[in-house]
Scaffold this active site. Structure first.
Site, PDB file in Angstrom:
ATOM      1  N   GLU A 354      -8.138  -4.397 -11.577  1.00 41.93           N
ATOM      2  CA  GLU A 354      -9.052  -3.635 -12.437  1.00 41.93           C
ATOM      3  C   GLU A 354     -10.399  -4.307 -12.631  1.00 41.93           C
ATOM      4  O   GLU A 354     -11.386  -3.663 -12.955  1.00 41.93           O
ATOM      5  CB  GLU A 354      -8.405  -3.366 -13.805  1.00 41.93           C
ATOM      6  CG  GLU A 354      -8.092  -4.599 -14.628  1.00 41.93           C
ATOM      7  CD  GLU A 354      -6.731  -5.165 -14.292  1.00 41.93           C
ATOM      8  OE1 GLU A 354      -6.306  -6.097 -14.964  1.00 41.93           O
ATOM      9  OE2 GLU A 354      -6.090  -4.672 -13.351  1.00 41.93           O
ATOM     10  N   ASP A 396     -36.836  -5.777  16.752  1.00 41.87           N
ATOM     11  CA  ASP A 396     -38.104  -5.304  17.295  1.00 41.87           C
ATOM     12  C   ASP A 396     -38.908  -6.519  17.740  1.00 41.87           C
ATOM     13  O   ASP A 396     -39.124  -7.433  16.949  1.00 41.87           O
ATOM     14  CB  ASP A 396     -38.861  -4.516  16.223  1.00 41.87           C
ATOM     15  CG  ASP A 396     -40.245  -4.115  16.691  1.00 41.87           C
ATOM     16  OD1 ASP A 396     -40.369  -3.614  17.814  1.00 41.87           O
ATOM     17  OD2 ASP A 396     -41.219  -4.333  15.927  1.00 41.87           O
ATOM     18  N   ASN A 732       4.456  -8.101  -8.919  1.00 36.78           N
ATOM     19  CA  ASN A 732       4.859  -7.781 -10.288  1.00 36.78           C
ATOM     20  C   ASN A 732       5.543  -6.418 -10.366  1.00 36.78           C
ATOM     21  O   ASN A 732       6.527  -6.235 -11.095  1.00 36.78           O
ATOM     22  CB  ASN A 732       3.649  -7.802 -11.209  1.00 36.78           C
ATOM     23  CG  ASN A 732       3.131  -9.203 -11.440  1.00 36.78           C
ATOM     24  OD1 ASN A 732       3.849 -10.181 -11.217  1.00 36.78           O
ATOM     25  ND2 ASN A 732       1.892  -9.306 -11.886  1.00 36.78           N
TER      26      ASN A 732
END
Length: 917
Positions: A354, A396, A732
């Site tokens: 989270e 470039d 978990n």
């Protein structure tokens, strides 16, 4: 007569009838021309443009105006050779707006907030916050809300900081331009200076050497006008601009818009000569402005965006599968479905990292700060991790690999042997010429002039005459006198000089210039051109002094002194930077608007394998599938337009590459926006800097190399958190599933699960300051959803195994079956400490030794979080958190358990290196 015919066309679409207003206008035109002479043309055009002009619109292309007769251009723009009146200019300024392109840098405040908010992880957390709010868990909703605000706030702060830094790079200089305008009641056009921002279509501007072209203009008169438009075309050498001859307008072969000889574009600069031009477009309506508008369009999904999206969906899939299982198992065992629902929601939060938005943003902001110390401004935070994933760098050439200037290379004789005589004659001519000094002349002076050279030259020689350079003659002649002899020195294009030579200098002697020798010299010139060099031929002859002037007839029977070569030199350190980029696992490709010979030479000098040089027209004829093959195998592309550069970048991305593009000109804007990460130096045009994601404060690829390393370090520290946390959380959830089938109560309360995750996540913000393995920094890295899945499936079960061992110890040894709070508190502490421990072990591929130890902030944060977890059961917060003080003997068991967990994790890491982040 041509003017009368033009006036007739302007006066009406049909042939004139005698006595009609149309016929009267034509007759009056002839009378005015006869009466006023050349000034009559100005008078006619002024009056007719006001009566019959039509405003310029989108239907009239720049190319058509570049080829149209001068009088028709004035008519189309409702202007005249005397310029606009002041009231006309004011009205057009109100209608067209200021002549500004990209005056404001960055996004508005709401746009910056939205840019910070739009993240898949923020969206995921927002959904979870809504679930908590609906379920009545205000604390959970507030916790998630705080995480979102922290993430969004950090991103907004960094974006604001970067925008402020880029604005500080803009030159705060008010520029003016010379225009020809008339008073409202007057007729004569007067020259005056006006701010460039006040320029409007139809204004007549006067251009001189050193001026920056203020808008898109059509040249109406020009004297030896030479313009540097490398910012548009990528071509290093300046190009001539002139009014096209009438006979060439219909039959000229199509050319790129920037190569139309009568058009000059905003942002280019006048290198030599003078011109009068009429403004065609200003502000965002210019060619530069049309490219600048692309900076405001939403960019496509970058490598970072795609990787985050895939990782987000991987976590969501785990959640969709595991959360319902947890709900069913827990509800069935406990019989309390309301509590089971809350626990399932807490598991959903626990399964999701989270704090991921905050951790990612903290790492990115930390990376942006470190990059700022490396002289790199980060405008888009996510670009740091796109930089880490970059495996192809498109560059470039002009101004990036080269210095964007003309430099003296060498002086040779007709056999190609080094000989300084040609350069000395060229310097003599440049010293005395008055009408023009271009880049080539400046290069000669810079190389050959010594401190007292001018005094010596003035003492020995006297200027007699000069035949100036123009782009039809492609040569210039200076006549000097020394010791009673006139020396005619002519320098210019070899194709113009060789036909005027009958002899040549060879090893100090003058020999006849035979046809065979001419062919040899032409081959020598061609060979130099093939190596990207510009060649200047120098010829001279002595003649008796004369009192009359010299003319082109005197540029004959000359002696070819030799050839002088010039190059756009490669930047110091460019070759070493390209080598370092290659060692970092990044392929370098050159994309330039310059010609193939120059592109190939520069590529060879900096160490880019040349192979086949692909030209722009080959890109146009290739479909998307063919272009993907062509882009993959080719390293050097030449004569490219902005659209062609963007197509090549898009093709490389379609092949699965993470593409970076370095460019500094207006012609690079499209490619900068198409690439995963656009990079511009601080000397780039404002439009290019607006389009870029990173701005280099040093025009050196070495700075970019350091930026790549920093990007990989930032990504590595971010993925440590993502992979380790996701696997621990998955472990978990597995623990909850297994324990739920045997325990008569929840193994951990939702509030305890939230607090454990919060302590762990806050500690992990320190990972932004952690060290990263040297091996990890050696090749491109990107977000990998498959790697995350493997990591979770390997280390998640390992974590769950020791969690279940903790339950067994608590149940069997400490009698936690009769005291649910003891088991829940015991697992809370073990879960937190094991997660903190495994980060220290899995943060590196190697074992956590003294040489590879975690950084001090990481160790300190882990210690503080772990100590807090141990003290919570003894603190006043134990009651609200429903925690039970733990027996001292349990802590001894816990220490042994953590030691076993650490050794097992290290063994699993060594056995399965495929799972490594």
């Amino acid at each position: 007569m041509e003017v009368v015919v033009t006036i007739a066309r302007m006066s009406g679409p049909s042939p004139p009838c005698w006595g009609s207003p149309h016929a009267v206008r034509v007759v009056c035109a002839a009378v005015i021309l006869h009466r006023f002479g050349p000034h009559g043309q100005d008078l006619l055009m002024t009056r007719m443009s006001l009566l019959h002009a039509v405003p310029a619109g989108d239907d009239t292309s720049l190319r058509e105006l570049g080829d149209a007769p001068v009088l028709a251009v004035y008519r189309q723009l409702r202007s005249s050779p005397k310029g606009l009146t002041e009231s006309e200019a004011a009205e057009r300024l109100h209608r067209h707006g200021d002549n500004r392109v990209g005056a404001e840098t960055g996004l508005s405040v709401p746009e910056r907030v939205w840019d910070a908010v739009r993240s898949p992880f923020v969206a995921l957390l927002t959904g979870l916050g809504v679930v908590f709010a609906v379920a009545g868990d205000l604390r959970g909703a507030i916790t998630v809300g705080v995480m979102i605000v922290l993430s969004v706030g950090l991103r907004w702060w960094q974006h604001t900081r970067s925008d402020r830094a880029v604005r500080a790079l803009r030159a705060q200089v008010s520029t003016t331009v010379t225009v020809r305008r008339r008073a409202d009641s007057g007729f004569a056009g007067l020259e005056r200076e006006v701010p460039t921002a006040d320029l409007v279509p139809g204004d007549v501007v006067l251009l001189r050497r050193g001026d920056v072209v203020p808008a898109d203009v059509r040249v109406v008169t020009a004297t030896d006008l030479v313009v540097d438009q490398s910012a548009l075309s990528g071509e290093a050498l300046p190009v001539p601009k002139r009014v096209p001859a009438t006979r060439q307008r219909r039959h000229r072969a199509p050319v790129d818009i920037v190569d139309v000889p009568a058009l000059c574009f905003a942002g280019t600069s006048v290198i030599g000569g003078t011109a009068t031009a009429v403004v065609l477009a200003t502000g965002t309506a210019t060619y530069v402005g049309s490219l600048a508008t692309q900076t405001a369009t939403p960019r496509g999904e970058s490598t970072f965006d795609a990787g985050v999206r895939r990782v987000g969906w991987t976590l969501i899939r785990f959640m969709v599968v595991m959360v319902p299982i947890v709900l069913v198992v827990n509800g069935t065992v406990t019989g309390n479905w309301a509590q089971a629902g809350m626990f399932a929601a807490a598991v959903a939060v626990g399964l999701t990292p989270e704090m991921l938005p905050v951790i990612v943003t903290t790492n990115l902001v930390r990376g942006a700060v470190r990059l700022s110390r490396q002289r790199v401004i980060v405008k888009r935070l996510n670009a740091i991790q796109d930089l880490a994933a970059m495996d192809v760098l498109c560059v470039d050439k002009t101004g990036t690999l080269t210095e964007d200037r003309v430099a003296y290379a060498h002086s040779i004789d007709l056999d190609g042997r080094p000989d300084s005589e040609a350069a000395e004659y060229a310097y003599l001519a440049v010293h005395f010429q008055a009408d023009r000094h271009d880049r080539v002349d400046e290069a000669i002076v810079a190389q050959l002039a010594e401190a007292d050279q001018d005094l010596v030259t003035d003492a020995l020689f006297t200027k007699v005459d000069e035949l100036g350079f123009d782009h039809d003659r492609r040569r210039a002649t200076v006549v000097v006198r020394r010791a009673g002899q006139d020396i005619v020195i002519t320098k210019g294009d070899p194709d113009e000089i060789l036909p005027r030579c009958t002899h040549a200098r060879r090893r100090g002697e003058i020999v006849a210039l035979t046809d065979a020798t001419r062919f040899d010299v032409e081959d020598l010139v061609r060979a130099h051109a093939d190596h990207g060099m510009r060649i200047l031929a120098v010829a001279a002859r002595q003649t008796a002094p004369r009192f009359g002037g010299y003319d082109e007839g005197d540029e004959a029977d000359m002696v070819l002194v030799g050839l002088v070569g010039f190059v756009d030199p490669v930047r110091e350190g460019a070759a070493e930077a390209v080598k370092t980029v290659a060692e970092q696992g990044i392929a370098v490709k050159i994309l330039t608007g310059d010609n193939r010979h120059v592109a190939a030479r520069v590529a060879a000098e900096v160490g880019v394998p040349v192979g086949e040089v692909v030209l722009g027209h080959e890109i146009d004829t290739a479909d998307d599938a063919d272009l993907r093959v062509l882009a993959e195998r080719t390293t050097v592309f030449a004569k490219l337009t902005p659209a062609r550069k963007a197509r090549i970048v898009a093709a490389l991305r379609a092949n699965g590459h993470a593409v970076g593009f370095v460019g500094d000109g207006v012609n690079d804007v499209t490619a900068l926006r198409t690439a995963d990460v656009g990079i511009a130096p601080d000397t780039a045009t404002d439009v290019a800097k607006d389009a870029a994601d990173l701005v280099l404060l040093e025009r050196d690829l070495g700075v970019l190399n350091r930026g790549v390393v920093e990007g990989r370090r930032t990504l590595g520290n971010t993925l440590k958190y993502v992979n380790i946390t996701a696997s621990s959380n998955f472990g978990n959830v597995l623990t909850v599933l297994v324990a739920g089938a045997f325990l008569p109560f929840a193994p951990m309360l939702p509030i305890q699960l939230m607090v454990a995750n919060l302590l762990y996540d806050v500690a992990q913000t320190a990972l932004a300051w952690d060290r990263v393995d040297a091996d990890y920094l050696r090749k491109p890295r990107r977000w990998d959803a498959h790697g995350l899945t493997r990591f979770m499936l390997v280390f998640g079960p390992v974590s769950s195994l020791f969690d279940l061992s903790t339950f067994a110890v608590l149940w069997q040894v400490f009698g936690a079956g009769a005291d649910p709070l003891l088991l829940q508190t015991g697992w809370f502490v073990e879960s937190l400490l094991s997660q903190l421990l495994v980060v220290l072990i899995l943060r590196s591929r190697a074992a956590p030794t003294r040489r590879n130890r975690p950084s001090r902030p990481v160790l300190l944060a882990a210690a503080v979080a772990g100590l807090t977890g141990l003290l919570l059961p003894l603190s006043p917060l134990a009651g609200p958190l429903q925690m039970h003080p733990l027996p001292g003997s349990y802590l001894l068991w816990l220490a042994l358990l953590l030691l076993g967990y650490g050794l097992t994790a290290q063994l699993a890491k060594r056995l399965d290196r495929r799972t490594w982040w």
